[in-house]
Design a protein around this motif. Structure first.
Motif, PDB file in Angstrom:
ATOM      1  N   GLN A 104       0.848  -1.200   0.000  1.00 17.37           N
ATOM      2  CA  GLN A 104       0.000   0.000   0.000  1.00 17.37           C
ATOM      3  C   GLN A 104       0.889   1.258   0.000  1.00 17.37           C
ATOM      4  OE1 GLN A 104      -2.698   0.194   3.325  1.00 17.37           O
ATOM      5  NE2 GLN A 104      -3.835   1.902   2.476  1.00 17.37           N
ATOM      6  N   ASN A 105       1.937   1.224   0.825  1.00 20.22           N
ATOM      7  CA  ASN A 105       2.824   2.388   0.889  1.00 20.22           C
ATOM      8  C   ASN A 105       3.589   2.613  -0.404  1.00 20.22           C
ATOM      9  OD1 ASN A 105       1.949   2.849   3.432  1.00 20.22           O
ATOM     10  ND2 ASN A 105       3.700   1.898   4.462  1.00 20.22           N
ATOM     11  N   LYS A 106       3.731   1.536  -1.209  1.00 19.70           N
ATOM     12  CA  LYS A 106       4.409   1.699  -2.506  1.00 19.70           C
ATOM     13  C   LYS A 106       3.437   2.183  -3.576  1.00 19.70           C
ATOM     14  CE  LYS A 106       8.440  -1.078  -2.306  1.00 19.70           C
ATOM     15  NZ  LYS A 106       9.245  -2.141  -2.783  1.00 19.70           N
ATOM     16  N   GLY A 107       2.173   2.384  -3.223  1.00 16.81           N
ATOM     17  CA  GLY A 107       1.226   2.949  -4.183  1.00 16.81           C
ATOM     18  C   GLY A 107       0.261   1.949  -4.792  1.00 16.81           C
ATOM     19  N   TYR A 108       0.365   0.683  -4.417  1.00 13.48           N
ATOM     20  CA  TYR A 108      -0.619  -0.286  -4.931  1.00 13.48           C
ATOM     21  C   TYR A 108      -1.938  -0.041  -4.191  1.00 13.48           C
ATOM     22  CZ  TYR A 108       3.278  -2.673  -7.093  1.00 13.48           C
ATOM     23  OH  TYR A 108       4.376  -2.967  -7.861  1.00 13.48           O
ATOM     24  N   ASP A 109      -3.008   0.157  -4.957  1.00 15.95           N
ATOM     25  CA  ASP A 109      -4.253   0.522  -4.276  1.00 15.95           C
ATOM     26  C   ASP A 109      -5.388  -0.482  -4.468  1.00 15.95           C
ATOM     27  OD1 ASP A 109      -5.063   0.975  -6.854  1.00 15.95           O
ATOM     28  OD2 ASP A 109      -4.996   3.154  -6.715  1.00 15.95           O
ATOM     29  N   THR A 110      -5.093  -1.615  -5.121  1.00 15.15           N
ATOM     30  CA  THR A 110      -6.129  -2.637  -5.324  1.00 15.15           C
ATOM     31  C   THR A 110      -5.532  -4.007  -5.019  1.00 15.15           C
ATOM     32  OG1 THR A 110      -7.108  -1.310  -7.084  1.00 15.15           O
ATOM     33  CG2 THR A 110      -7.721  -3.635  -7.045  1.00 15.15           C
ATOM     34  N   GLU A 111      -6.291  -4.812  -4.270  1.00 14.01           N
ATOM     35  CA  GLU A 111      -5.848  -6.179  -3.982  1.00 14.01           C
ATOM     36  C   GLU A 111      -6.874  -7.137  -4.586  1.00 14.01           C
ATOM     37  OE1 GLU A 111      -5.570  -7.174   0.199  1.00 14.01           O
ATOM     38  OE2 GLU A 111      -4.412  -8.986  -0.231  1.00 14.01           O
ATOM     39  N   VAL A 112      -6.407  -8.017  -5.464  1.00 13.85           N
ATOM     40  CA  VAL A 112      -7.313  -8.997  -6.062  1.00 13.85           C
ATOM     41  C   VAL A 112      -7.123 -10.321  -5.323  1.00 13.85           C
ATOM     42  CG1 VAL A 112      -7.957 -10.236  -8.171  1.00 13.85           C
ATOM     43  CG2 VAL A 112      -7.199  -7.849  -8.309  1.00 13.85           C
ATOM     44  N   PHE A 113      -8.174 -10.751  -4.637  1.00 10.58           N
ATOM     45  CA  PHE A 113      -8.126 -12.037  -3.945  1.00 10.58           C
ATOM     46  C   PHE A 113      -8.499 -13.111  -4.959  1.00 10.58           C
ATOM     47  CE2 PHE A 113      -8.798  -8.997  -0.534  1.00 10.58           C
ATOM     48  CZ  PHE A 113      -7.850  -9.425   0.387  1.00 10.58           C
ATOM     49  N   ALA A 114      -7.540 -13.964  -5.292  1.00 15.22           N
ATOM     50  CA  ALA A 114      -7.790 -14.970  -6.328  1.00 15.22           C
ATOM     51  C   ALA A 114      -7.975 -16.339  -5.698  1.00 15.22           C
ATOM     52  CB  ALA A 114      -6.627 -15.001  -7.302  1.00 15.22           C
ATOM     53  N   THR A 115      -9.068 -16.998  -6.070  1.00 15.52           N
ATOM     54  CA  THR A 115      -9.288 -18.379  -5.636  1.00 15.52           C
ATOM     55  C   THR A 115      -9.405 -19.265  -6.869  1.00 15.52           C
ATOM     56  OG1 THR A 115     -10.795 -19.905  -4.523  1.00 15.52           O
ATOM     57  CG2 THR A 115     -11.799 -17.932  -5.424  1.00 15.52           C
ATOM     58  N   PHE A 116      -8.996 -20.494  -6.721  1.00 11.71           N
ATOM     59  CA  PHE A 116      -9.092 -21.460  -7.827  1.00 11.71           C
ATOM     60  C   PHE A 116     -10.166 -22.493  -7.519  1.00 11.71           C
ATOM     61  CE2 PHE A 116      -5.358 -20.192 -10.339  1.00 11.71           C
ATOM     62  CZ  PHE A 116      -4.820 -19.264  -9.453  1.00 11.71           C
ATOM     63  N   GLU A 117     -10.927 -22.262  -6.462  1.00 10.82           N
ATOM     64  CA  GLU A 117     -12.031 -23.148  -6.074  1.00 10.82           C
ATOM     65  C   GLU A 117     -13.325 -22.350  -6.150  1.00 10.82           C
ATOM     66  OE1 GLU A 117     -12.152 -26.264  -5.608  1.00 10.82           O
ATOM     67  OE2 GLU A 117     -10.010 -26.699  -5.510  1.00 10.82           O
ATOM     68  N   PRO A 118     -14.139 -22.565  -7.191  1.00 12.46           N
ATOM     69  CA  PRO A 118     -15.370 -21.788  -7.339  1.00 12.46           C
ATOM     70  C   PRO A 118     -16.274 -21.820  -6.103  1.00 12.46           C
ATOM     71  CG  PRO A 118     -14.931 -23.004  -9.348  1.00 12.46           C
ATOM     72  CD  PRO A 118     -13.892 -23.439  -8.366  1.00 12.46           C
ATOM     73  N   ALA A 119     -16.245 -22.919  -5.340  1.00  7.55           N
ATOM     74  CA  ALA A 119     -17.121 -22.997  -4.155  1.00  7.55           C
ATOM     75  C   ALA A 119     -16.726 -21.973  -3.089  1.00  7.55           C
ATOM     76  CB  ALA A 119     -17.074 -24.403  -3.559  1.00  7.55           C
ATOM     77  N   THR A 120     -15.552 -21.381  -3.227  1.00  5.19           N
ATOM     78  CA  THR A 120     -15.116 -20.405  -2.214  1.00  5.19           C
ATOM     79  C   THR A 120     -15.368 -18.962  -2.656  1.00  5.19           C
ATOM     80  OG1 THR A 120     -12.855 -20.295  -3.045  1.00  5.19           O
ATOM     81  CG2 THR A 120     -13.294 -21.971  -1.378  1.00  5.19           C
ATOM     82  N   ALA A 121     -16.142 -18.785  -3.726  1.00  3.96           N
ATOM     83  CA  ALA A 121     -16.421 -17.418  -4.208  1.00  3.96           C
ATOM     84  C   ALA A 121     -17.034 -16.568  -3.087  1.00  3.96           C
ATOM     85  CB  ALA A 121     -17.356 -17.465  -5.410  1.00  3.96           C
ATOM     86  N   TYR A 122     -17.909 -17.180  -2.277  1.00  2.00           N
ATOM     87  CA  TYR A 122     -18.521 -16.410  -1.187  1.00  2.00           C
ATOM     88  C   TYR A 122     -17.533 -16.103  -0.071  1.00  2.00           C
ATOM     89  CZ  TYR A 122     -23.186 -15.035  -2.105  1.00  2.00           C
ATOM     90  OH  TYR A 122     -24.254 -14.344  -2.586  1.00  2.00           O
ATOM     91  N   PHE A 123     -16.530 -16.969   0.071  1.00  5.92           N
ATOM     92  CA  PHE A 123     -15.500 -16.659   1.073  1.00  5.92           C
ATOM     93  C   PHE A 123     -14.777 -15.367   0.660  1.00  5.92           C
ATOM     94  CE2 PHE A 123     -11.814 -17.058   3.788  1.00  5.92           C
ATOM     95  CZ  PHE A 123     -12.411 -17.475   4.967  1.00  5.92           C
ATOM     96  N   ASN A 124     -14.562 -15.209  -0.642  1.00  2.00           N
ATOM     97  CA  ASN A 124     -13.973 -13.960  -1.131  1.00  2.00           C
ATOM     98  C   ASN A 124     -14.889 -12.764  -0.845  1.00  2.00           C
ATOM     99  OD1 ASN A 124     -11.718 -15.231  -2.082  1.00  2.00           O
ATOM    100  ND2 ASN A 124     -11.932 -14.567  -4.198  1.00  2.00           N
ATOM    101  N   GLU A 125     -16.208 -13.005  -0.927  1.00  2.00           N
ATOM    102  CA  GLU A 125     -17.152 -11.913  -0.623  1.00  2.00           C
ATOM    103  C   GLU A 125     -17.017 -11.502   0.842  1.00  2.00           C
ATOM    104  OE1 GLU A 125     -18.948 -10.277  -2.980  1.00  2.00           O
ATOM    105  OE2 GLU A 125     -17.711 -11.591  -4.215  1.00  2.00           O
ATOM    106  N   TRP A 126     -16.861 -12.493   1.708  1.00  2.00           N
ATOM    107  CA  TRP A 126     -16.679 -12.187   3.144  1.00  2.00           C
ATOM    108  C   TRP A 126     -15.388 -11.373   3.346  1.00  2.00           C
ATOM    109  CZ3 TRP A 126     -12.774 -14.099   6.529  1.00  2.00           C
ATOM    110  CH2 TRP A 126     -12.958 -13.773   7.867  1.00  2.00           C
ATOM    111  N   ILE A 127     -14.317 -11.793   2.656  1.00  2.00           N
ATOM    112  CA  ILE A 127     -13.037 -11.077   2.786  1.00  2.00           C
ATOM    113  C   ILE A 127     -13.179  -9.641   2.280  1.00  2.00           C
ATOM    114  CG2 ILE A 127     -10.635 -10.964   1.983  1.00  2.00           C
ATOM    115  CD1 ILE A 127     -10.690 -13.996   1.693  1.00  2.00           C
ATOM    116  N   LYS A 128     -13.900  -9.475   1.156  1.00  2.00           N
ATOM    117  CA  LYS A 128     -14.086  -8.125   0.582  1.00  2.00           C
ATOM    118  C   LYS A 128     -14.750  -7.205   1.601  1.00  2.00           C
ATOM    119  CE  LYS A 128     -16.263  -7.866  -3.385  1.00  2.00           C
ATOM    120  NZ  LYS A 128     -17.169  -8.382  -4.455  1.00  2.00           N
TER     121      LYS A 128
END
Ligand code: PA5
Length: 391
Positions: free
Chosen positions: A243-267
């Motif tokens: 973040q301090n280096k200027g990166y302002d977006t984090e993409v949480f990548a999963t390779f298990e479609p069943a965990t798509a909602y887990f990504n929603e919780w993280i978001k």
């Protein structure tokens, strides 16, 4: 235990103070939930879950944000076979969506779990009114009351008052636990137990992660620190560096479609905890390999303001090759790639992961100088909507 593929320099004394601050915050009660939940409370949750399962083919879950995402994330990821269907309402104000979902209760026995800490949030309140009517039509007023389970504040709020007046079975959201940190309280545990998730195992995984964080600080400023730094701390420090280096977006990548909602919780966890005072990293989600055919181009070659955090669940051989290929390609495309290796794809693994992200998020927000536990922006929208609807 969760492993990560990076080792930032960690100022341990500074982080130890931050963790102490988090735990002693008036909203820091979540940090102790996996270790302090009494056997008695867990027993009541299990008994009520059993009763709901016996009486219902469908459970209608009413709630939004922190009152809904955590349990849905784990249930969707593990898909237990408890012979009961979970239906989620009250997470939008769309009438169409409500009607679509309520089609699932036609000719089937159902119960309702309504969750709202404040007890005043509009989306769940409206959906609850509708489903209460359906309950009364099917089971009569007295029968309906026996099928309503309310999880809310111990003392105040519209839902609390109604639950006390009408004698619903009640569970409490602890005062010192905020919505998005509440998945290991009755908010998450009751729905998960109903769905057939082994909640003791989930809590065990979370407790192991909590101990892993605490062990980091064994020893002192002067004595030698003997334990490895917890992966949750390494991750919090690493994302702060990015973040301090200027990166302002984090993409949480999963390779298990069943965990798509887990990504929603993280978001939600990161978005609401960090996005304030013009600060914060925008949390985004990608489900691979599906999204490699939609977001893949941007990830490989678009604007370089983002980094990727791969949540690497144990998986099959071919899918593991996809993880490797993505990592190689995206590093060549000049994206910083962080990898979080999850130990097991089961309740224990998800328990670890929940505590890992909660603690990392709280530390990370503190490092960025914002309060991880309030959400003034969400309140602003609620106020505007109330004004418009009153007009
Ligand atoms: O994390 C939070 O506090 C919010 O996302 C809440 O969970 C969400 O707004 C729902 O609030 P409530 O449980 O009071 O209905």
């Amino acid at each position: 235990m969760i492993q990560v593929n990076f080792t930032p320099r960690v100022e341990l004394d500074k982080i130890e103070k931050i963790v102490e601050e988090i735990k002693s915050d008036s909203m820091g009660g979540w940090a102790d939930l996996p270790l302090k939940l009494s056997t008695l409370k867990l027993q009541k949750i299990q008994e009520v879950a059993e009763k709901i399962r016996k009486e219902s083919d469908v459970v209608v879950m009413v709630g939004i944000g922190g009152s809904y995402l955590g349990h849905r994330a784990v249930i969707e990821a593990l898909k237990p076979h408890a012979g009961i269907e979970m239906v989620y309402i009250g997470n939008s104000l769309s009438r169409r969506d409500l009607e679509f979902n309520l089609r699932k209760i036609q000719n089937r026995d159902f119960s309702v779990i309504v969750i709202s800490k404040s007890g005043t949030t509009l989306e769940p309140a409206r959906a609850f009114e509708t489903v209460k009517q359906k309950l009364a039509e099917r089971y009569g007023v007295v029968g309906a009351i026996k099928r309503i389970y309310a999880i809310t504040d111990a003392r105040k709020g519209v839902l609390h008052d109604e639950a006390v007046r009408d004698n619903y079975t009640r569970f409490v959201v602890p005062d010192n636990v905020g919505g998005r940190y509440s998945v290991l309280s009755p908010v998450g545990l009751l729905p998960m137990a109903v769905a057939g998730i082994k909640v003791e195992e989930l809590l065990r995984g979370a407790a192991e992660m909590a101990e892993n964080v605490d062990e980091t600080f064994l020893g002192s400023e002067n004595a030698e620190r003997k334990h490895e730094v917890s992966s949750a701390i390494k991750y919090a420090v690493m994302r702060n560096l990015l973040q301090n280096k200027g990166y302002d977006t984090e993409v949480f990548a999963t390779f298990e479609p069943a965990t798509a909602y887990f990504n929603e919780w993280i978001k939600q966890l990161f978005g609401e905890s960090e996005g304030k005072n013009l600060q914060g990293v925008f949390p985004a989600s990608a489900v691979y390999s599906t999204d490699l055919h939609s977001l893949g181009q941007f990830m490989q070659d678009g604007r370089r303001n983002l980094w990727e955090t791969i949540i690497n669940y144990p998986t099959d051989e071919t899918n593991a090759k996809v993880v490797e290929a993505v990592q190689k390609a995206h590093i060549k495309g000049r994206i910083p790639v962080l990898k979080i290796d999850v130990s097991t794809y089961d309740e224990r693994g998800f328990g670890e992961l929940i505590y890992f992200f909660e603690m990392a998020c709280a530390i990370s927000a503190k490092l960025a100088g914002v309060n991880p536990f309030d959400q003034p922006g969400v309140e602003a929208y609620k106020e505007e909507l109330k004004n418009l609807l009153q007009k």
